[in-house]
Write a protein that holds these residues in place. Structure first.
Motif, PDB file in Angstrom:
ATOM      1  N   ASP A  22       0.796  -1.248   0.000  1.00 23.01           N
ATOM      2  CA  ASP A  22       0.000   0.000   0.000  1.00 23.01           C
ATOM      3  C   ASP A  22       0.824   1.292   0.000  1.00 23.01           C
ATOM      4  O   ASP A  22       0.248   2.369  -0.056  1.00 23.01           O
ATOM      5  CB  ASP A  22      -1.001  -0.008   1.141  1.00 23.01           C
ATOM      6  N   MET A  24       2.193   2.892   2.264  1.00 20.60           N
ATOM      7  CA  MET A  24       1.935   3.740   3.424  1.00 20.60           C
ATOM      8  C   MET A  24       2.713   3.249   4.641  1.00 20.60           C
ATOM      9  O   MET A  24       3.035   2.078   4.763  1.00 20.60           O
ATOM     10  CB  MET A  24       0.438   3.723   3.792  1.00 20.60           C
ATOM     11  N   HIS A  26       2.244   3.424   8.812  1.00 21.79           N
ATOM     12  CA  HIS A  26       1.137   3.585   9.745  1.00 21.79           C
ATOM     13  C   HIS A  26       1.693   3.625  11.163  1.00 21.79           C
ATOM     14  O   HIS A  26       2.556   2.827  11.517  1.00 21.79           O
ATOM     15  CB  HIS A  26       0.160   2.417   9.628  1.00 21.79           C
ATOM     16  N   ARG A  97      -5.284   4.449   2.288  1.00 22.00           N
ATOM     17  CA  ARG A  97      -4.191   4.711   1.353  1.00 22.00           C
ATOM     18  C   ARG A  97      -4.308   6.153   0.886  1.00 22.00           C
ATOM     19  O   ARG A  97      -5.398   6.617   0.573  1.00 22.00           O
ATOM     20  CB  ARG A  97      -4.289   3.820   0.125  1.00 22.00           C
ATOM     21  N   GLN A 105       0.670  14.250   1.512  1.00 24.95           N
ATOM     22  CA  GLN A 105       1.262  12.928   1.656  1.00 24.95           C
ATOM     23  C   GLN A 105       1.235  12.426   3.096  1.00 24.95           C
ATOM     24  O   GLN A 105       1.900  11.445   3.432  1.00 24.95           O
ATOM     25  CB  GLN A 105       2.693  12.944   1.123  1.00 24.95           C
ATOM     26  N   VAL A 122      -0.786   8.329   9.000  1.00 25.18           N
ATOM     27  CA  VAL A 122      -0.598   7.609   7.753  1.00 25.18           C
ATOM     28  C   VAL A 122       0.265   8.514   6.883  1.00 25.18           C
ATOM     29  O   VAL A 122      -0.083   9.679   6.657  1.00 25.18           O
ATOM     30  CB  VAL A 122      -1.937   7.299   7.047  1.00 25.18           C
ATOM     31  N   ASN A 124       2.834   8.655   3.293  1.00 25.70           N
ATOM     32  CA  ASN A 124       3.316   8.028   2.078  1.00 25.70           C
ATOM     33  C   ASN A 124       4.770   7.601   2.289  1.00 25.70           C
ATOM     34  O   ASN A 124       5.630   8.424   2.620  1.00 25.70           O
ATOM     35  CB  ASN A 124       3.205   9.011   0.904  1.00 25.70           C
ATOM     36  N   HIS A 125       5.035   6.305   2.100  1.00 30.99           N
ATOM     37  CA  HIS A 125       6.372   5.757   2.327  1.00 30.99           C
ATOM     38  C   HIS A 125       7.395   6.344   1.352  1.00 30.99           C
ATOM     39  O   HIS A 125       8.598   6.277   1.573  1.00 30.99           O
ATOM     40  CB  HIS A 125       6.327   4.240   2.178  1.00 30.99           C
TER      41      HIS A 125
END
Length: 154
Positions: A22, A24, A26, A97, A105, A122, A124-125
């Motif tokens: 995903d 993300m 968390h 997501r 982001q 959350v 965005n990786h």
């Protein structure tokens, strides 16, 4: 004129693997007692403003992908809610997501249930790795503490 940020190798790699997980990160923190929402929002706004990629949109390009910094307001990233079931509310929020074309982001949710509080993140990786998220959350806690203790400046 829009501010452009060069996409790094990490961004490109995370983007390429978007169909396999995903993308993300968390994080959820649980608290007993009150959280000063105004101070939290102020500290969060301060930090997001210092990390332009968190309020940028990713543009894929085969040779040179890039980010475009976007106008934003803290409400684009922050949500607060009262709930009767804090676990369900937190999990629903934390499992989201962030769409690939989003201008923001990061998402932060504050959930309140009686005397219990949960703060969910959350991110965005493509923007953060685990150490970055830990640093962001730690600095948010320090800035929040400064504000509620009356120390001021962040």
């Amino acid at each position: 004129m829009k501010k452009i940020l060069k996409a790094e190798m990490w961004d490109k790699m995370q983007y390429l693997f978007r169909n396999y997980y995903d993308r993300m990160m968390h994080c959820v923190l649980y608290y007993d007692g009150e959280i000063d929402e105004d101070a939290l929002v102020k500290a969060l706004e301060f930090q997001i403003s210092r990390v332009p990629v968190l309020h940028s949109r990713y543009h894929n390009n085969f040779l040179k992908p890039y980010w475009v910094v976007q106008p934003w307001k803290v409400e684009d990233a922050f949500k607060a809610a009262d709930t009767d079931d804090i676990e369900s509310s937190v999990m629903e929020f934390a499992e989201q997501r962030i769409p690939i074309g989003s201008n923001m982001q990061i998402r932060v949710g504050l959930f309140r249930s009686g005397t219990k509080r949960a703060l969910a993140f959350v991110v965005n990786h493509m923007c953060f790795d685990g150490g970055d998220l830990k640093y962001f959350v730690t600095q948010l806690a320090k800035n929040y503490t400064r504000l509620v203790s009356g120390e001021g400046g962040m």
